[in-house]
Design an enzyme around this catalytic site. Sequence first.
Site, mmCIF file in Angstrom:
data_model
loop_
_atom_site.group_PDB
_atom_site.id
_atom_site.type_symbol
_atom_site.label_atom_id
_atom_site.label_comp_id
_atom_site.label_asym_id
_atom_site.label_seq_id
_atom_site.Cartn_x
_atom_site.Cartn_y
_atom_site.Cartn_z
ATOM 1 C CE LYS A 49 -0.359 -0.244 5.045
ATOM 2 N NZ LYS A 49 -1.158 -0.829 6.135
ATOM 3 C CE1 TYR A 279 13.659 32.126 2.043
ATOM 4 C CE2 TYR A 279 13.572 29.721 2.051
ATOM 5 C CZ TYR A 279 13.479 30.935 1.375
ATOM 6 O OH TYR A 279 13.212 30.937 0.038
HETATM 7 C C1 LIG Z 1 -0.432 -1.816 6.786
HETATM 8 C C2 LIG Z 1 -0.996 -3.084 7.266
HETATM 9 C C3 LIG Z 1 -0.166 -4.190 7.493
HETATM 10 C C4 LIG Z 1 1.351 -4.127 7.410
HETATM 11 O O1 LIG Z 1 1.864 -3.556 8.608
HETATM 12 P P1 LIG Z 1 3.446 -3.514 8.892
HETATM 13 O O2 LIG Z 1 3.542 -3.121 10.324
HETATM 14 O O3 LIG Z 1 4.018 -2.461 7.996
HETATM 15 O O4 LIG Z 1 3.974 -4.860 8.617
HETATM 16 C C5 LIG Z 1 -0.772 -5.386 7.822
HETATM 17 N N1 LIG Z 1 -2.126 -5.476 7.947
HETATM 18 C C6 LIG Z 1 -2.943 -4.415 7.772
HETATM 19 C C7 LIG Z 1 -4.412 -4.578 7.953
HETATM 20 C C8 LIG Z 1 -2.408 -3.176 7.444
HETATM 21 O O5 LIG Z 1 -3.214 -2.129 7.281
#
Ligand SMILES: *Cc1c(COP(=O)(O)O)cnc(C)c1O
Length: 399
Positions: A49, A279
């Site tokens: 994702k 800045y």
């Molecule tokens: C993002 C997510 C993961 C992965 O989590 P990590 O801590 O990055 O391994 C697993 N399950 C769900 C439902 C998520 O939203």
Amino acid sequence: MLSWDVSPNLSSMRQERAWVEINLAALAQNVQQLKGLLNPKTELMAVVKADAYGHGAVTVAQTALQHGATWLGVATIPEGIELREAGIQAPILLLGATNTPEQVRAIVQWQLQPTLGTPKQALVFSETISTLGHRRSLPVHLKIDTGMSRLGMPYPEAAEFTRLVARLPHLKIASVYSHLATADSPDPTIMRTQHDRFQQAIHSIRETGFTPPRLHFANSAATLVDASLHYDLVRVGLATYGLYPAPHLRDMISLKPVLQVKARVTQVKPIAAGTGVSYGHQYIADRPILMAVVGIGYADGIPRNLSNQMSVLIRGQRVPQIGAITMDQLMLDVSAIPDLREGEVVTILGQDGNQSISADDWANTLGTISWEILCSFKHRLPRVAIGQPLETHPQTIMG
Ligand SMILES: *Cc1c(COP(=O)(O)O)cnc(C)c1O
């Protein structure tokens, strides 16, 4: 979309002021190590994702699938479509919620697999698919809330929810899952409570006569910490990218960061004692210094709150950043490298010689987590794949 350059010698990067390097060999190795932690029957989902936590979803997904992952996890429908358009055929789970008939049609069209967490959502899916004239049922994944208090059906209602979905036409339950809130904590109390609730929910579902074909529970931290949480599938994001969810999980396997951020020196000049830099003149030279300007700034994703608090690596040496980080540029005190030239490469995040600067270092300074640091690099920075594993063919990873 990201622009990808797969030339291993970075020759076409000569013109770039700044870029992100993605080390595919490190990625492959991380995936193999994670797979090695699992029972042979447990599958590995690479969570890609948010453009694979900023690494570039298509390339990461293809590399992960070539080295042991069999599932992909994304948050949104467009993220899933991007993978399908690249020709990826592995099952793709949508971890986020989808609720509307338009979303249901896109999910069916692109063969994505939704997460269902309410009866209303399940009804919208079943009814919308019935209007499409499809024969095959859509695989759906039931989310049970065991204590994360985000998406999902409250665990005491898991059995009733499962029974309702199992009876709806056009839907086929492909898995039942839950998500942990504190798996990265050294104190396992809440995780154990969530696990008890998950087991309770599964038991009550089985009592109705339905056996879920697949169960999953573990994120990166849970995958590293306890094999009894692996079930049929683990959903691994952060560890795939070579970072540990918490310091106490470092001993389990040896992970290597996949992402590095690099930029070039664009100007070098002496600065007299008493001169203010950038800045607000938040840095004033207390002695004559040699200053370098680097072509990367907060619009590329370098957090401005790191101003005067970060260092970078040049020729394997650690060099302090000075003054406010600006939108497209930042300044360094390079007095320790008197012969530094314009065009030299600066490692902003990553390894140079035996020095390294990690996303964890930045997260600690900023009071945030490495996940947020990885996701912060903007698409203005081209992603450059390096260190291709031998089995990979360059033509297949152009995104
Ligand atoms: C993002 C997510 C993961 C992965 O989590 P990590 O801590 O990055 O391994 C697993 N399950 C769900 C439902 C998520 O939203």
